[in-house]
Write an enzyme that holds these catalytic residues in place. Structure first.
Site, mmCIF file in Angstrom:
data_model
loop_
_atom_site.group_PDB
_atom_site.id
_atom_site.type_symbol
_atom_site.label_atom_id
_atom_site.label_comp_id
_atom_site.label_asym_id
_atom_site.label_seq_id
_atom_site.Cartn_x
_atom_site.Cartn_y
_atom_site.Cartn_z
ATOM 1 N N GLU A 193 -68.498 -85.142 63.337
ATOM 2 C CA GLU A 193 -69.259 -84.072 63.992
ATOM 3 C C GLU A 193 -69.290 -84.273 65.511
ATOM 4 O OE1 GLU A 193 -72.198 -83.020 60.213
ATOM 5 O OE2 GLU A 193 -73.052 -83.952 61.994
ATOM 6 N N HIS B 221 -72.122 -76.494 56.855
ATOM 7 C CA HIS B 221 -72.188 -77.467 55.759
ATOM 8 C C HIS B 221 -72.130 -76.760 54.410
ATOM 9 C CE1 HIS B 221 -73.835 -79.514 59.251
ATOM 10 N NE2 HIS B 221 -73.840 -80.675 58.634
ATOM 11 N N HIS C 23 -78.330 -82.937 64.231
ATOM 12 C CA HIS C 23 -78.954 -81.877 63.425
ATOM 13 C C HIS C 23 -79.351 -82.407 62.042
ATOM 14 C CE1 HIS C 23 -74.474 -81.014 62.505
ATOM 15 N NE2 HIS C 23 -74.973 -81.637 61.468
ATOM 16 N N HIS D 187 -72.315 -91.565 61.432
ATOM 17 C CA HIS D 187 -72.976 -91.628 60.135
ATOM 18 C C HIS D 187 -71.978 -91.340 59.013
ATOM 19 C CE1 HIS D 187 -73.339 -87.304 61.068
ATOM 20 N NE2 HIS D 187 -73.899 -87.015 59.912
#
Ligand SMILES: [Fe+3]
Ligand SMILES: [Fe+3]
Lengths: 118, 278, 278, 118
Positions: free
Chosen positions: B238, B59, B12, B191
């Site tokens: 995630e 987030h 995303h 990431h």
């Protein structure tokens, strides 16, 4: 099922945002959370000191924000999910702060990312 | 009885949303990721879902540290997207499926999941972007959002997220309707945005993780969350969304499609489509 | 190592707060309840607690249905009371114990409790009144609040609340400090404010419940939450706080003191003091 | 560990506030939650209809509020923990609404409570 909390461990170049960080960074993160609202972003940009004081940032946190330096903000307890809002409104993107944090130029940082795929 | 028709794991990355907003999907930088969408969309058309359960991580739009849930399940008639502060256009509202939400909530709490339930819930890009990518003309089938905390440690373990997904799968299987449910896991892959290790990506770990996710997902529980941070980066956690999605599918699955690409912005991005083996 | 020096179960009927605000503790209506406080305070003085963990249920001050947690643990440096809308004077702030909060949070999440954590948290009369009753001059020892949902069903089961309390007891026992922790369960006993059955009180059930709570609390898990609603009233489910408090004490306990009285306002009120058997 | 949700069951004179009730009553309960704030209580008292409409109450919920009848508010999806704020600001206490809901006088309702202790 585990019965003990994970032992904290050092992961190089990485701060795990746990309870200790969450306590340290609460005021800073709360300010950043407020930046979901455009009016609050404008208020910060119009009077940065006043806005930081309104959220009771520590002097170290105010300095970190002023420096526009992501590592300083993280060391002041900032969480990247909230800091992203501040960083974005300052016109920086994740590659700009990636370069900043790793001491690379933005081009070199991007090249490093490309490299990871090879 | 309701059935789960398949699962999608998908990144995303906000930059994907900005690229879509600017219609840059065919540009050389973006094309390697966006080209993966057409086969996924065609497959979704073929399995005809009429409801979605999406695992995603907020987030800092709906949740802050004053009330930070480990697991939150939406039970609203509709979900609003909103300004996240860094320029992504706000999406149109998304339809909810309160009946399916309560079915899932009741079953989870009966099975000792300590949910936070949300009858109003702002959904961020981690919810909106996958739906926008998979239904570019707007999603009209109703959705149940399931948010998993990735902001503040301790996060729930892989084992716990696996059981969350599996128990939601049971709740869907026990639903007396004839719903055809697509399950989405939104996030990752490896990431790290923050710290001196910013830009960290681990293709070898992602590859091994994806392989095991498909074939023997229970084994992933050997990784602690801190193992995942170390191997996949601070935001690589995630991957918990992918674990929950996979677990909801239950037993063996067939990999329909996979498109893994490095990099999108600072992230190893992926789209994976899975179908339960019958 | 930290120790749990004892447990208190106590009602938080708002009318008790109004009576205290008006200094009516010695009036014939109130005296049968308030007379129970002196022995409890004397016992607390004797066991010298220097921290409190309190299980309570929020009555719509801090939590609404947009983010309704099953279990929420406070991790704030201080907790503010606030206007609840019906006239109780607002209490002074209460000191927090963030280090103990995080010790408890870390241990609970490691043991698969799906907490909501609160670094800011308004605490209502269910938190404030017991502390006011037990420390009439103001409580100065730090506090960890643990809120259990009693507003919206499904509530967590007695079994789950028992395990929550037990796991918090383990977290305290594993704390390397020399804290002396008093555990409070705030709520109940049988009462029902709403519906044609308003005013329902069940002395026989309360008596049996209290007896088992002391001697064999595990057995209470045979009651479902709806059993408790049926037997103890819609707000009698606040007994979940007592279950968690008792479980935190661990093995056998000695009943130090008990004062059960009907009615305070619409409620069967009680104060119970328990000490771990050594 | 249970594996199925509890079966709903009828408990006489009792509404269990579950998902179905929570959906039905959301607007009403949200309005009542707002009454933690004194300014909101004043706004309601100054313009009851306007305030109810601001929270998108259904016409049935507005009628229930107007009736000052606790059973009607509960049947409209009201949850007693939130309704208590509205009831309190209307000058009623839990014994007043106890009497109202059971069809007793307040004195008889209090006598019934005393009786439960004997
Ligand atoms: Fe993300
Ligand atoms: Fe209560």
């Amino acid at each position: 099922m585990m019965t003990e909390p994970q032992t904290p461990r050092a992961i190089s170049g990485t701060i795990v945002f746990d309870g200790a960080e969450a306590m340290k960074g609460y005021a800073l993160n709360k300010m950043c959370y407020s930046f979901n609202d455009a009016a609050n972003r404008a208020a910060f940009l119009a009077d940065e000191n006043g806005y930081c004081n309104r959220f009771n940032l520590s002097s170290g946190q105010i300095e970190a924000v002023k420096s526009r330096n992501a590592l300083s903000m993280i060391r002041a307890g900032g969480n990247i999910y909230y800091l992203a809002k501040l960083i974005g409104m300052l016109g920086l993107n994740v590659q700009d702060i990636g370069a900043q944090q790793t001491g690379l130029s933005v081009d070199d940082f991007k090249a490093k990312l490309l490299q990871a795929g090879l | 009885m309701a059935t789960i028709v398949g699962g999608i794991g998908v990144s995303h990355v906000p930059a994907l949303g900005l690229a879509m907003a600017k219609n840059m999907q065919a540009d050389p930088y973006w094309e390697p990721f966006f080209k993966g969408l057409a086969p996924a969309r065609a497959w979704i058309d073929s399995v005809r879902p009429d409801a979605v359960v999406i695992f995603y991580n907020d987030h800092g739009l709906n949740f802050f540290l004053d009330k930070m849930p480990t697991f939150a399940v939406g039970a609203a008639p509709a979900y609003l997207n909103a300004d996240e502060g860094w320029g992504l256009p706000v999406s149109a509202p998304f339809p909810g499926d309160p009946a399916l939400s309560w079915r899932i909530i009741n079953h989870l709490i009966a099975n000792e999941f300590d949910l936070t339930t949300c009858q109003e819930m702002l959904v961020d890009h981690a919810f909106a972007l996958p739906l926008k990518m998979l239904w570019p003309d707007g999603v009209t089938i109703p959705i149940v959002p399931v948010a998993i905390n990735t902001v503040q440690h301790p996060l729930p373990s892989i084992h716990r997220c696996f059981n969350l997904g599996r128990t939601i799968g049971e709740a869907i299987a026990a639903d007396p309707s004839d719903r055809r449910v697509l399950v989405i896991g939104s996030g990752g892959l490896s990431h790290q945005l923050d710290g001196e290790r910013a830009g960290f990506i681990n293709k070898a770990f992602d590859t091994a993780f994806l392989e095991e996710l498909v074939t023997q997902p229970e084994r992933l529980s050997r990784y602690s969350v801190l193992d995942v941070v170390e191997q996949a980066g601070t935001q690589g956690v995630e991957l918990l969304m992918w674990v929950a999605m996979r677990a909801a599918l239950g037993g063996p699955v067939r990999q329909v499609y996979q498109n893994y690409h490095i990099p999108i912005s600072n992230t190893a991005a992926c789209l994976l489509a899975l179908e339960p083996s019958r």
